[in-house]
Design a protein around this motif. Structure first.
Motif, PDB file in Angstrom:
ATOM      1  N   LEU A 100    -112.226   2.729  42.096  1.00 22.58           N
ATOM      2  CA  LEU A 100    -111.639   1.452  42.589  1.00 22.58           C
ATOM      3  C   LEU A 100    -110.749   1.698  43.617  1.00 22.58           C
ATOM      4  N   VAL A 101    -110.229   2.874  43.738  1.00 22.21           N
ATOM      5  CA  VAL A 101    -109.224   2.959  44.862  1.00 22.21           C
ATOM      6  C   VAL A 101    -110.204   3.544  46.122  1.00 22.21           C
ATOM      7  N   GLY A 102    -110.953   4.558  45.892  1.00 22.31           N
ATOM      8  CA  GLY A 102    -111.596   5.212  46.940  1.00 22.31           C
ATOM      9  C   GLY A 102    -112.683   4.360  47.617  1.00 22.31           C
ATOM     10  N   SER A 103    -113.173   3.635  46.718  1.00 23.16           N
ATOM     11  CA  SER A 103    -114.274   2.684  47.523  1.00 23.16           C
ATOM     12  C   SER A 103    -113.634   1.657  48.228  1.00 23.16           C
ATOM     13  N   ALA A 104    -112.460   1.113  47.960  1.00 20.80           N
ATOM     14  CA  ALA A 104    -111.719   0.378  48.557  1.00 20.80           C
ATOM     15  C   ALA A 104    -111.035   0.961  50.126  1.00 20.80           C
ATOM     16  N   ILE A 105    -110.862   2.191  50.086  1.00 25.78           N
ATOM     17  CA  ILE A 105    -110.441   2.806  51.187  1.00 25.78           C
ATOM     18  C   ILE A 105    -111.492   3.029  52.039  1.00 25.78           C
ATOM     19  N   VAL A 106    -112.665   3.586  51.623  1.00 22.57           N
ATOM     20  CA  VAL A 106    -113.943   3.638  52.476  1.00 22.57           C
ATOM     21  C   VAL A 106    -114.397   2.300  53.045  1.00 22.57           C
ATOM     22  N   ARG A 107    -114.246   1.261  52.557  1.00 25.96           N
ATOM     23  CA  ARG A 107    -114.712  -0.065  52.848  1.00 25.96           C
ATOM     24  C   ARG A 107    -113.745  -0.423  54.193  1.00 25.96           C
ATOM     25  N   ASN A 108    -112.506  -0.217  53.860  1.00 24.14           N
ATOM     26  CA  ASN A 108    -111.437  -0.578  54.977  1.00 24.14           C
ATOM     27  C   ASN A 108    -111.663   0.268  56.212  1.00 24.14           C
ATOM     28  N   LEU A 109    -111.834   1.583  55.913  1.00 25.75           N
ATOM     29  CA  LEU A 109    -111.954   2.439  57.108  1.00 25.75           C
ATOM     30  C   LEU A 109    -113.362   2.148  57.929  1.00 25.75           C
ATOM     31  N   GLN A 110    -114.345   2.012  57.182  1.00 23.32           N
ATOM     32  CA  GLN A 110    -115.542   1.308  58.036  1.00 23.32           C
ATOM     33  C   GLN A 110    -115.348   0.196  58.670  1.00 23.32           C
ATOM     34  N   ASP A 111    -114.786  -0.628  58.230  1.00 17.95           N
ATOM     35  CA  ASP A 111    -114.441  -1.965  58.781  1.00 17.95           C
ATOM     36  C   ASP A 111    -113.582  -1.764  60.035  1.00 17.95           C
ATOM     37  N   ARG A 112    -112.834  -0.641  60.322  1.00 15.79           N
ATOM     38  CA  ARG A 112    -111.869  -0.445  61.231  1.00 15.79           C
ATOM     39  C   ARG A 112    -112.594   0.629  62.230  1.00 15.79           C
ATOM     40  N   GLY A 113    -113.913   0.784  62.064  1.00 13.79           N
ATOM     41  CA  GLY A 113    -114.590   1.539  63.084  1.00 13.79           C
ATOM     42  C   GLY A 113    -114.776   3.058  62.928  1.00 13.79           C
ATOM     43  N   PHE A 114    -114.051   3.848  61.691  1.00 15.03           N
ATOM     44  CA  PHE A 114    -114.108   5.277  61.479  1.00 15.03           C
ATOM     45  C   PHE A 114    -115.668   5.422  61.042  1.00 15.03           C
ATOM     46  N   HIS A 115    -116.295   6.428  61.909  1.00 13.76           N
ATOM     47  CA  HIS A 115    -117.520   6.702  61.606  1.00 13.76           C
ATOM     48  C   HIS A 115    -117.856   8.276  61.160  1.00 13.76           C
ATOM     49  N   HIS A 116    -116.903   8.773  60.935  1.00 14.28           N
ATOM     50  CA  HIS A 116    -117.084  10.074  60.288  1.00 14.28           C
ATOM     51  C   HIS A 116    -116.287  10.404  58.789  1.00 14.28           C
ATOM     52  N   GLU A 158    -107.651   9.067  64.596  1.00 13.78           N
ATOM     53  CA  GLU A 158    -108.709   8.848  65.683  1.00 13.78           C
ATOM     54  C   GLU A 158    -109.980   8.390  65.221  1.00 13.78           C
ATOM     55  N   LYS A 159    -110.677   7.502  65.855  1.00 12.73           N
ATOM     56  CA  LYS A 159    -112.012   6.882  65.148  1.00 12.73           C
ATOM     57  C   LYS A 159    -112.828   8.140  64.899  1.00 12.73           C
ATOM     58  N   ASP A 160    -112.698   8.746  65.887  1.00  9.89           N
ATOM     59  CA  ASP A 160    -113.844  10.291  65.633  1.00  9.89           C
ATOM     60  C   ASP A 160    -113.304  11.338  64.605  1.00  9.89           C
ATOM     61  N   ALA A 161    -112.461  11.034  63.952  1.00  5.01           N
ATOM     62  CA  ALA A 161    -111.693  12.073  63.094  1.00  5.01           C
ATOM     63  C   ALA A 161    -112.893  12.274  61.892  1.00  5.01           C
ATOM     64  N   ARG A 162    -112.483  13.402  61.311  1.00  5.76           N
ATOM     65  CA  ARG A 162    -113.561  13.666  59.849  1.00  5.76           C
ATOM     66  C   ARG A 162    -112.674  13.475  58.557  1.00  5.76           C
ATOM     67  N   ILE A 163    -112.811  12.566  58.258  1.00  8.64           N
ATOM     68  CA  ILE A 163    -111.884  11.789  56.902  1.00  8.64           C
ATOM     69  C   ILE A 163    -112.425  12.138  55.553  1.00  8.64           C
ATOM     70  N   TYR A 164    -112.010  12.707  54.721  1.00  2.00           N
ATOM     71  CA  TYR A 164    -112.518  13.115  53.498  1.00  2.00           C
ATOM     72  C   TYR A 164    -111.676  11.899  52.548  1.00  2.00           C
ATOM     73  N   VAL A 165    -112.603  11.193  51.676  1.00  2.00           N
ATOM     74  CA  VAL A 165    -112.005  10.074  50.712  1.00  2.00           C
ATOM     75  C   VAL A 165    -112.511  10.592  49.299  1.00  2.00           C
ATOM     76  N   ALA A 166    -111.775  11.608  48.640  1.00  3.80           N
ATOM     77  CA  ALA A 166    -111.930  11.918  47.306  1.00  3.80           C
ATOM     78  C   ALA A 166    -111.770  10.896  46.363  1.00  3.80           C
ATOM     79  N   GLY A 167    -112.856  10.749  45.547  1.00  7.17           N
ATOM     80  CA  GLY A 167    -112.890   9.645  44.842  1.00  7.17           C
ATOM     81  C   GLY A 167    -113.516   8.421  45.088  1.00  7.17           C
ATOM     82  N   HIS A 168    -114.521   8.451  46.192  1.00  3.48           N
ATOM     83  CA  HIS A 168    -114.941   7.379  46.966  1.00  3.48           C
ATOM     84  C   HIS A 168    -115.698   6.164  45.945  1.00  3.48           C
ATOM     85  N   LYS A 169    -116.169   6.817  44.776  1.00  2.00           N
ATOM     86  CA  LYS A 169    -116.719   5.837  44.349  1.00  2.00           C
ATOM     87  C   LYS A 169    -115.973   5.077  43.260  1.00  2.00           C
TER      88      LYS A 169
END
Length: 314
Positions: free
Chosen positions: A15-31, A2-13
């Motif tokens: 190579l992999v984690g930062s790419a996941i964060v970018r993709n989630l943000q582009d999809r409208g996830f905001h938590h 869900e777009k309002d779900a609380r999603i933890y990306v471990a290792g967000h800084k």
């Protein structure tokens, strides 16, 4: 998810984690919930517990890991097995204890036997001897996979494990001691061009074959699987194409515009002779990579130049 779900990306800084964060943000996830290493040491069981208990996490992408190439794995096996095991145990166990709804664990294709039949199917796991140069890291990742399987079996959790092939992209590590082969070659050829060196030395014979996946494609695949896959088995993520290290070096040399010679130091190890994965399972689930290696290398070099000051200082 869900777009309002609380999603933890471990290792967000990373190579992999930062790419996941970018993709989630582009999809409208905001938590999105993210912590740097200074803010949260994932090897500290108590601190990880306090974090999970206070943040009410719904979904976890476990991309945090201690990673490196042949040299780093050979020199620091104790750190590679210890730190990765501690991270996996802490995050997976506290995800269970605090009721996380789903977790995706990032493994690695180094989990497969050194002489696995090519292309490597998911069923090859634990079917032979590992590559000695990264055995400690591979054993830690295999333990993470089995931990997810065990929690699913005993506790009814929904934890899935994916095995990405060799990765590259934004926020990669270009340190000559600890980096993987592709960013290491980018750095070597750039430095040689800048210094006017007559040749670049590449470890090994240049004959081993490797497959390379852009981190943005990996992130897209991970989020796709988080939404569409709940099976008990691991899933390979790759492109299903390979090239030799010599061919990779030649492509990077051309993109960077280096005009010198490439020399291969055959006294150094090659690592696994070949490591292309079978991605038919992933393709059958409805996902395929879209970024070609040439496109990805061009993007990587542009990003390298844009972040040059930060990279050189590492």
């Amino acid at each position: 998810m869900e777009k309002d779900a609380r999603i933890y990306v471990a290792g967000h800084k990373g190579l992999v984690g930062s790419a996941i964060v970018r993709n989630l943000q582009d999809r409208g996830f905001h938590h999105l919930v993210c912590r740097t290493h200074d803010e949260l040491d994932l090897t500290d069981y108590q601190k990880v517990g306090e974090f999970f208990q206070s943040e009410n996490i719904d979904y976890v992408f476990l991309a945090a890991a201690k990673v490196g190439g042949i040299l780093a794995n050979s020199q620091y096996p104790a750190e590679f097995i210890k730190e990765n095991l501690m991270i996996e145990i802490n995050v997976i166990d506290w995800s269970y204890k605090t009721g996380v709804r789903k977790l995706l664990f990032l493994g690695s294709t180094c989990i497969y036997p050194r002489m696995a039949e090519q292309p490597i199917r998911e069923s090859e796991l634990l079917n032979g001897t590992l590559e000695p140069t990264n055995e400690a890291y591979a054993l830690a990742k295999i333990t993470g996979i089995k931990m997810c399987e065990s929690y699913n079996k005993q506790y009814g959790t929904n934890y899935i494990s994916v095995m990405p092939t060799n990765l590259y992209g934004p926020n990669d590590n270009y340190n000559q001691v600890t980096s993987h082969v592709l960013p290491a070659l980018v750095r070597k050829f750039y430095d040689a061009k800048r210094s006017g060196d007559p040749y670049v030395t590449v470890w090994g014979t240049g004959r081993p074959k490797r497959e390379f996946l852009h981190s943005d494609d990996l992130a897209d695949a991970c989020i796709y699987l988080m939404d569409h896959y709940d099976g008990p088995d691991i899933v390979n993520i790759g492109v299903g194409k390979e090239l030799t290290i010599r061919e990779l070096a030649e492509r990077i040399k051309k993109i960077i515009g280096y005009t010198g010679e490439i020399r291969f130091d055959t006294s150094k190890p090659d690592g696994t002779p070949r490591k292309m994965i079978d991605v038919s399972k992933l393709n059958d689930l409805g996902w395929k990579a879209t970024i070609s290696l040439d496109q990805g290398l061009e993007r990587t070099y542009r990003e390298f130049l844009l972040n040059l000051n930060e990279i050189v200082d590492r």
